[in-house]
Write an enzyme that holds these catalytic residues in place. Sequence first.
Site, PDB file in Angstrom:
ATOM      1  N   SER A  28      52.672  24.016  51.129  1.00  0.00           N
ATOM      2  CA  SER A  28      51.941  23.965  49.859  1.00  0.00           C
ATOM      3  C   SER A  28      52.314  25.113  48.917  1.00  0.00           C
ATOM      4  O   SER A  28      52.221  24.976  47.702  1.00  0.00           O
ATOM      5  CB  SER A  28      50.435  23.991  50.125  1.00  0.00           C
ATOM      6  N   ASP A 179      40.440  29.293  46.703  1.00  0.00           N
ATOM      7  CA  ASP A 179      40.478  29.199  48.169  1.00  0.00           C
ATOM      8  C   ASP A 179      41.013  30.464  48.818  1.00  0.00           C
ATOM      9  O   ASP A 179      40.961  30.611  50.042  1.00  0.00           O
ATOM     10  CB  ASP A 179      41.305  27.984  48.622  1.00  0.00           C
ATOM     11  N   HIS A 182      46.067  30.248  48.210  1.00  0.00           N
ATOM     12  CA  HIS A 182      47.179  29.857  47.343  1.00  0.00           C
ATOM     13  C   HIS A 182      47.160  30.664  46.048  1.00  0.00           C
ATOM     14  O   HIS A 182      46.097  30.840  45.450  1.00  0.00           O
ATOM     15  CB  HIS A 182      47.103  28.364  47.016  1.00  0.00           C
TER      16      HIS A 182
END
Length: 207
Positions: A28, A179, A182
């Site tokens: 990701s 979060d 990231h």
Amino acid sequence: MSKALILGLLPAMPVTAETVVVAALGDSLTHGYGLVENEGFVPQLSNWLTNKGADVQVVNAGVSGDTTQGGLARTAWTLTSDVDALIITLGGNDLLRGIDPAVSRSNLAGIIEIAQAKDVEVLLIGMTAPLNFGADYKKSFDGMYETLSLEYDINLGPDFFEGLRDIALSDRGSVMQSDQLHPNAVGVGLIVEVLGPYVLTLVKQVK
């Protein structure tokens, strides 16, 4: 995510005979989770390289949630005949799952071997483990990147998050998404400033 879907998401870009094609294989962090298309790692890296005068196309081969095993499974078809170089940014999800570093190392070695068999230059980006799984785990995980770079004589970049190390904990919200896993667009920019020169060296090796 299927191969066809990934390829369908890649922007159609003209490639000249002089253009160096770099595939960015990752999870990701590479894919650009939570960011609009032009804010992710690959587009920001592409812009940075172009601004440095590099004739390069960076292909986004990042899949959110991917482990080193997942990356290994799709390496062969990611490295099409037009790919000249490979950036490997994998290991973060292995870490989150507590996968044995010996397994992760074996998977990364497999990726490197496939790339070298195709005469593709490789840049391996490091990752640093916290102490959640103990000091021995951290030592094995952190050290596998340098060990692989020496064993296979490939380029080694610093920890993916090296560009954010000097950000105070109280200011983390300015560079990370909610979060806290990231980076946001600003954080990606700082990451690219650190990793960009390593990628530029990789591109020049192809030339």
